[in-house]
Write a protein that holds these residues in place. Structure first.
Motif, mmCIF file in Angstrom:
data_model
loop_
_atom_site.group_PDB
_atom_site.id
_atom_site.type_symbol
_atom_site.label_atom_id
_atom_site.label_comp_id
_atom_site.label_asym_id
_atom_site.label_seq_id
_atom_site.Cartn_x
_atom_site.Cartn_y
_atom_site.Cartn_z
ATOM 1 N N SER A 407 85.063 20.686 48.945
ATOM 2 C CA SER A 407 84.113 20.394 50.018
ATOM 3 C C SER A 407 84.055 18.896 50.273
ATOM 4 C CB SER A 407 82.713 20.911 49.653
ATOM 5 O OG SER A 407 82.736 22.307 49.469
ATOM 6 N N VAL A 408 84.066 18.529 51.556
ATOM 7 C CA VAL A 408 84.007 17.128 51.974
ATOM 8 C C VAL A 408 82.833 16.948 52.918
ATOM 9 C CG1 VAL A 408 85.189 15.278 53.221
ATOM 10 C CG2 VAL A 408 86.494 16.793 51.724
ATOM 11 N N ASN A 409 82.049 15.900 52.672
ATOM 12 C CA ASN A 409 80.943 15.544 53.559
ATOM 13 C C ASN A 409 81.105 14.076 53.936
ATOM 14 O OD1 ASN A 409 78.579 15.181 54.952
ATOM 15 N ND2 ASN A 409 77.261 16.102 53.401
ATOM 16 N N LEU A 410 81.280 13.811 55.231
ATOM 17 C CA LEU A 410 81.468 12.454 55.745
ATOM 18 C C LEU A 410 80.329 12.137 56.699
ATOM 19 C CD1 LEU A 410 83.369 9.956 55.980
ATOM 20 C CD2 LEU A 410 84.472 11.123 57.882
ATOM 21 N N ASP A 411 79.600 11.028 56.428
ATOM 22 C CA ASP A 411 78.415 10.677 57.217
ATOM 23 C C ASP A 411 78.482 9.191 57.562
ATOM 24 O OD1 ASP A 411 75.845 10.213 58.268
ATOM 25 O OD2 ASP A 411 74.976 11.756 56.973
#
Length: 556
Positions: A407-411
């Protein structure tokens, strides 16, 4: 999709009629044509047959066969080198009996080659029979308990069979234990199937699992069979079987009170589970001849349901995209404006490849751009600013090219860029001004099963990672894919390509050369099994000597 002359035939029928006008033929402008059949319900397909279009010069000479329960997530049928031989004219029937039947609702025929003097055309017939299925859907917080008529159940022979599909890499499928120290647990762990089995060994310091399969969280059905007699056990996942002798001093498996399916409930605490529950569908679950799901559907007193177990298989809302070539396949999504400024992106990926571009987008103010890529098996985020200036962050030490979902979360909101991988702490890049996406987001992860898949997408020759046994237990291996006009060659390299000088070899003391291949012996066997033709080249160069010592022939 045009379905003319595409029929479902029960297994008692042996041929399709050669008379009758029509057939399927796509438009000449269709660059990627395919014919899809909807059997209206899941059937057990045992054979397929094709003809060309009636009274024409249109036929398909080779094709791929894909199947699916939903019409969205597809799996290729593994047949010899992957492709089926088709027709050489428009009227003759070419039938293929499937080496292993498939249970499916949808079939898709993908033409690869056709009559060079005409066009492609198909008439299709499918052979098989109806398929009975008892299905239970587990939501990750539920289980079924099969309770014995007596305090404990002691068996010297067990046969347990089921089929499952899931998008989760972890989850308990089956568990039972007894006060004597016996236990049996079947669970998904890191997308492999693990079986823990112990017969009476009370003082074992750790539980040791027998594992089989890989990438079993692909939302396709997988079959499982456990056969035990005394301490001899066979574990079969799909077509792969492992034989082993279980731990312990006894010959019988003694389980107290109940067997649980889908999870391990904590006694006295309803809805609380000791391990991660299974999230997905199980069908045709049999324990020593007892149809567990049928008992649950009929609300028999031996079955107790924990949580929400339903008896139809729900389809996941998320469907994975497969990128077969880093150079020619990508996904483009338009950027959506945010009232808060900046943007956030969340997704999952899996791959065997140590390098590849996952995400890129152009930014405002120009000429900035953001790239997220796999580099040397690690995740790296790069912010390109003006000129040659750039800022980079990487995630953790763990490799991400392990075939598992990550899982990747980019903010990019609140004047910083935050990158989170799985459950690791976030990596950040501080910003002087708020960034906005300009245009689209481009996604492109890579996952390849074979050299043939690269050829079909137009990739050129080169080194690639392939998975030679699909959902089997073997991992990926790097090979050289030699793309020729006639066929695709999978070249497995070794460490002895330079000439080797041999001095003084004789029948009594022969010269021995050992080859260390880039693939293991098991991977080599899998590549050979799936190949249409195999060859190995040995070059012999010598003066005044015979290779085979044939008498009466002059030496070279």
């Amino acid at each position: 999709v045009h379905r003319q002359n595409a029929k479902w035939i029960p297994s008692s029928c042996v041929s399709l009629p050669s008379q009758g006008a029509g057939g399927w033929s796509p438009l000449v402008t269709d660059r990627e044509p395919w014919l899809q059949l909807d059997l209206r319900d899941r059937m057990e397909v045992t054979a397929v047959a094709t003809q060309g279009r009636y009274d024409s010069s249109d036929w398909v000479s080779s094709y791929l066969l894909l199947y699916s329960d939903t019409g969205r997530a597809w799996k290729q049928y593994r047949h010899e080198d992957g492709r089926f031989a088709g027709n050489v004219n428009s009227e003759a029937v070419v039938q293929h009996k499937l080496s292993h039947s498939v249970r499916t609702r949808f079939l898709r025929f993908i033409p690869l080659d056709w009559n060079p003097s005409g066009w492609l055309g198909l008439r299709v017939e499918v052979y098989g029979c109806s398929y009975k299925s008892d299905v239970a859907d587990f939501d990750g917080r539920s289980s079924l308990l099969y309770r014995f008529n007596q305090k404990s159940m002691s068996t010297v022979k067990d046969v347990i069979s089921l089929r499952f599909k899931s998008r989760q890499a972890e989850g308990v499928l089956l568990h039972g234990e007894g006060q004597r120290g016996d236990y049996i647990t079947l669970e998904l762990h890191r997308a492999k199937l693990a079986l823990y089995l112990n017969l009476g060994e009370k003082f074992s310091s750790s539980r040791v699992a027998v594992t089989l399969g890989s990438l079993l969280d692909d939302q396709h059905w997988h079959s499982v069979l456990i056969e035990r007699f005394n301490r001899q056990v066979n574990l079969t996942v799909d077509s792969h079987t492992q034989h082993f002798r279980t731990k312990g001093e006894g010959d019988s498996l003694e389980v107290d009170y109940e067997l649980s399916f889908g999870g391990i409930p904590l006694p006295g605490k309803p809805g609380t589970f000791l391990r991660k529950n299974f999230h997905g569908c199980i069908e045709n679950l049999y324990y020593n001849g007892i149809n567990i799901i049928d008992l649950a559907k009929r609300r028999k007193p031996q079955i107790y349901s924990v949580g929400n177990v339903t008896f139809s298989c729900s389809e996941p809302q998320l469907v994975a995209c497969t990128f077969l070539s880093s150079s020619s396949s990508f996904l483009s999504l338009p950027a959506a404006a945010s009232a808060m400024g900046g943007f956030s992106v969340r997704f999952q990926f899996r791959t065997w490849n140590p390098d590849g571009l996952l995400l890129s987008t152009r930014l405002n103010p120009e000429p900035q751009r953001l790239e997220l890529q796999i580099s040397n098996s690690r995740l790296r985020l790069t912010l390109h600013t003006s000129g040659q200036q750039k800022s980079e962050v990487s995630t953790g030490e763990a490799a991400v090219n392990d075939g598992l979902w990550h899982s990747v979360n980019l903010d990019t909101r609140n004047l910083h860029i935050s990158l989170t991988l799985d459950n690791e702490p976030a990596s950040t890049i501080e910003l002087w001004e708020q960034l906005e996406s300009r245009g689209s987001f481009y996604f492109g992860a890579i996952y390849e099963p074979s050299c043939e898949a690269y050829k079909l997408t137009g990739s050129s020759s080169g080194y690639y990672s392939i998975d030679p046994d699909g959902s089997g237990p073997l991992g990926p291996t790097q090979v050289y894919c030699n793309m020729t006009e006639e066929r695709v060659w999978t070249v497995v390299t070794h460490n002895s390509t330079a000439p080797v000088r041999v001095r003084g070899s004789s029948p009594q003391k022969p010269h021995v050369t050992k080859f260390n291949y880039s693939a293991s012996a098991e991977q080599l066997r899998a590549v050979i099994t799936g190949s249409e033709q195999c060859q190995q080249e040995v070059v012999y160069s010598c003066r005044k000597s015979r290779l085979f010592n044939t008498r009466g022939e002059p030496a070279d």
